[in-house]
Design a protein around this motif. Structure first.
Motif, short mmCIF file in Angstrom:
data_model
loop_
_atom_site.label_atom_id
_atom_site.label_comp_id
_atom_site.label_asym_id
_atom_site.label_seq_id
_atom_site.Cartn_x
_atom_site.Cartn_y
_atom_site.Cartn_z
N ASP A 215 0.82 -1.22 0.00
CA ASP A 215 0.00 0.00 0.00
C ASP A 215 0.85 1.27 0.00
OD1 ASP A 215 -2.31 -1.48 -0.02
OD2 ASP A 215 -2.56 -1.43 2.17
N ALA A 216 2.09 1.17 0.51
CA ALA A 216 2.94 2.36 0.64
C ALA A 216 3.93 2.51 -0.51
CB ALA A 216 3.69 2.31 1.97
N TYR A 217 4.12 1.46 -1.29
CA TYR A 217 5.16 1.47 -2.32
C TYR A 217 4.60 0.80 -3.57
CZ TYR A 217 9.99 1.20 -4.13
OH TYR A 217 11.15 1.35 -4.88
N PRO A 218 4.31 1.56 -4.62
CA PRO A 218 3.54 1.04 -5.75
C PRO A 218 4.26 0.02 -6.61
CG PRO A 218 4.34 3.25 -6.21
CD PRO A 218 4.66 2.98 -4.77
N TYR A 219 5.55 -0.20 -6.39
CA TYR A 219 6.32 -1.07 -7.27
C TYR A 219 6.36 -2.53 -6.80
CZ TYR A 219 7.93 3.63 -8.43
OH TYR A 219 7.98 4.96 -8.75
N VAL A 220 5.65 -2.84 -5.74
CA VAL A 220 5.68 -4.20 -5.19
C VAL A 220 4.59 -5.05 -5.85
CG1 VAL A 220 5.41 -5.58 -3.09
CG2 VAL A 220 6.59 -3.38 -3.00
N PRO A 221 4.92 -6.27 -6.29
CA PRO A 221 3.89 -7.15 -6.85
C PRO A 221 2.81 -7.48 -5.81
CG PRO A 221 6.10 -7.99 -7.32
CD PRO A 221 6.26 -6.88 -6.32
N LYS A 222 1.64 -7.84 -6.25
CA LYS A 222 0.54 -8.21 -5.35
C LYS A 222 0.74 -9.65 -4.89
CE LYS A 222 -4.48 -8.60 -4.91
NZ LYS A 222 -5.80 -8.45 -5.58
N MET A 223 0.78 -9.85 -3.57
CA MET A 223 0.94 -11.18 -3.01
C MET A 223 -0.39 -11.95 -3.09
SD MET A 223 4.14 -11.30 -2.13
CE MET A 223 4.44 -10.25 -3.57
N VAL A 224 -0.30 -13.24 -3.39
CA VAL A 224 -1.49 -14.09 -3.48
C VAL A 224 -1.62 -14.97 -2.24
CG1 VAL A 224 -2.59 -15.97 -4.77
CG2 VAL A 224 -1.47 -14.10 -6.00
N ILE B 182 15.10 6.01 -3.89
CA ILE B 182 14.85 7.13 -2.96
C ILE B 182 13.45 7.04 -2.37
CG2 ILE B 182 14.56 9.64 -2.83
CD1 ILE B 182 16.79 9.85 -4.97
N GLU B 183 12.48 6.71 -3.21
CA GLU B 183 11.10 6.60 -2.76
C GLU B 183 10.96 5.50 -1.70
OE1 GLU B 183 6.63 6.11 -4.73
OE2 GLU B 183 8.38 6.49 -6.00
N LEU B 184 11.67 4.39 -1.90
CA LEU B 184 11.66 3.32 -0.91
C LEU B 184 12.19 3.81 0.43
CD1 LEU B 184 11.35 0.30 -0.09
CD2 LEU B 184 13.70 -0.03 -0.91
N HIS B 185 13.27 4.58 0.38
CA HIS B 185 13.89 5.06 1.61
C HIS B 185 13.04 6.10 2.34
CE1 HIS B 185 18.16 3.88 0.00
NE2 HIS B 185 17.44 2.84 0.37
N GLN B 186 12.00 6.61 1.68
CA GLN B 186 11.10 7.58 2.32
C GLN B 186 9.86 6.92 2.92
OE1 GLN B 186 12.54 10.60 2.37
NE2 GLN B 186 14.10 9.67 1.07
N VAL B 187 9.68 5.62 2.72
CA VAL B 187 8.49 4.94 3.23
C VAL B 187 8.44 5.01 4.75
CG1 VAL B 187 7.43 2.66 3.54
CG2 VAL B 187 8.24 3.36 1.28
N HIS C 244 3.66 0.24 9.92
CA HIS C 244 3.26 -1.16 9.79
C HIS C 244 4.14 -2.02 10.69
CE1 HIS C 244 1.87 -4.92 8.22
NE2 HIS C 244 1.07 -4.31 7.35
N PRO C 245 3.53 -2.75 11.64
CA PRO C 245 4.30 -3.58 12.58
C PRO C 245 5.21 -4.60 11.91
CG PRO C 245 2.01 -3.43 13.28
CD PRO C 245 2.08 -2.81 11.91
#
Length: 431
Positions: free
Chosen positions: A113-122, A173-178, A183-184
């Motif tokens: 939800d925070a990083y748009p480049y991650v594949p959707k987990m099934v 850079i975007e990843l490092h700003q998450v 999220h626990p």
């Protein structure tokens, strides 16, 4: 930062999109997948699939096995086709922490939800009775993976290549700003302050354990890193294996990043360590022939940033300040040497017969020389010669070992090393 429309020339490739997409091949011998067991398990998880899949296997990577499962469905609205990816550790894996499917799945699911480049987990399976190991399944992201060279048919001009380069750095850079604290499951990845120190100590031990008689001790490098380890610049979520061949590009715009893969090493740590480790793989157009031959990403293309330009751009965009970038650069090269040497150690001791690993020891020598060159530049030639180098007994052995290398390799390494590296009285290298 770069935007998706920075490249305004849409004629970036001449082949049809299907011919440049990343595809799997035949499943390797001894790595067959029990598709019926997988299909039965997926149905039990509520995944809508029909029949058995067409299975192919991706050749990229030297660790976990990755399969594509194509379920055709019945071609009606009630039964759609499914294009899935399955990841599992290799058979016989003992160090489960190095192939942690639960961790890799959890990171991506939490990050989606925070990083748009991650594949959707099934779904995630921790019941080893299904296929003999933990595994997870995710939706396939269709696109281009840039490996040592761009796929045939993808022709970028210099402006487009710069846009691709910038977009890849922007994604880091975007990843490092998450905001990982939201999220626990991401908070639980870290061990708190002291990441830089733990990494230096850990890779020091790993290299010593994996050393073979034909590679340098890295004694000076290991000592220098220990003495110059900084406090953490900040703590954030880091990928820890950031390379072009771990990103997915859009087929209709190969300058645009749409996905990031291989999250098995992701953790909480120092972003500058992540950047330094990434730049260890960054081979420029004028780097030596041995590094060119081991290149894994197309950073040699005209239009790509240099390593120095990447650092300047990253610092400008993030606002971080550093006193000693050399530490992060040397650490990245030493860490890469450790990774390469761990692989070569297995080949040297006949734990694997993969011929691709035969000459990895040569790469270790080159990485050692690059580290010494950077340290000498940082310390200054006089201090390097008078204060740093003489205090290490292993230095003469390492230097003598270089004198026994094949002439072409010797020439490359001597072309990198500081001029003052070779002393008058050097002990003979170990056989």
């Amino acid at each position: 930062m770069a935007t998706d429309n920075q490249s305004n020339n849409t004629d970036t490739h001449h082949e049809s999109p299907n011919k440049i997409l990343d595809k799997g091949g035949d499943v390797r011998e001894g790595e067959a997948l029990d598709t019926k067991a997988v299909s039965d398990w997926l149905r039990a998880q509520g995944v809508d699939i029909e029949g058995e899949p067409r299975v192919t296997q991706f050749s990229g990577g030297a660790s976990n096995w990755t399969y594509r499962l194509q379920y055709e469905g019945k071609g009606n609205a009630e039964s759609k086709s499914q294009d899935l990816i399955l990841r599992r550790p290799p058979k016989g894996t003992k160090a489960k922490s190095a192939h942690d499917m639960v961790r890799e799945y959890t990171v991506q699911k939490a990050l989606k939800d925070a990083y748009p480049y991650v594949p959707k987990m099934v779904a995630l399976c921790t019941d080893e009775s299904v296929i003999g190991a933990d595994f997870y399944v995710m939706e396939r992201m269709e696109g281009i993976i840039p490996r040592a060279n761009l796929p045939k048919g993808v022709d970028l001009n210099e402006e487009q290549t710069r846009a691709l380069c910038t977009n890849v750095i922007d994604a880091l850079i975007e990843l490092h700003q998450v905001d990982y604290k939201a999220h626990p499951d991401l908070v639980n990845l870290g061990r708190g302050e002291g990441y830089c120190e733990r990494q230096v100590t850990g890779w020091d031990k790993r290299y010593v354990k994996a050393k073979t008689p034909n590679v340098p001790s890295f004694a000076l490098v290991r000592q220098w890193l220990g003495k110059h380890t900084p406090a953490d610049s900040k703590t954030c979520l880091i990928h820890n294996d950031w390379r072009f061949d771990n990103v997915i590009l859009a087929a209709d715009d190969p300058t645009k990043v749409i996905g990031v893969l291989d999250w098995e090493m992701a953790t909480l740590g120092d972003p500058l360590m992540d950047l330094g480790s990434a730049l260890a793989y960054w081979i420029e157009e004028d780097d030596n022939i041995i590094m060119q031959q081991s290149r894994r990403q197309p950073t040699h293309l005209k239009g790509m940033m240099t390593r120095d330009e990447v650092v300047d751009y990253y610092l400008e965009q993030t606002g971080l300040e550093i006193n000693n970038w050399t530490f992060y650069e040397v650490f990245g090269l030493f860490r890469l040497a450790g990774i390469v040497q761990q692989i070569y150690y297995r080949y040297y001791h006949k734990q694997t017969t993969n011929p691709a690993f035969k000459n990895f020891w040569i790469i270790v020598h080159v990485l050692h020389a690059k580290c010494l060159k950077l340290i000498a530049q940082y310390e200054g030639e006089i201090l390097f010669t008078s204060r740093v180098q003489p205090h290490l007994q292993d230095m003469g052995v390492d230097a003598a070992m270089i004198e026994q290398l094949p002439t072409p390799i010797q020439a490359v390494i001597k072309g990198i090393l500081p001029k003052s590296y070779f002393g008058q009285n050097m002990p003979k290298a170990e056989k």
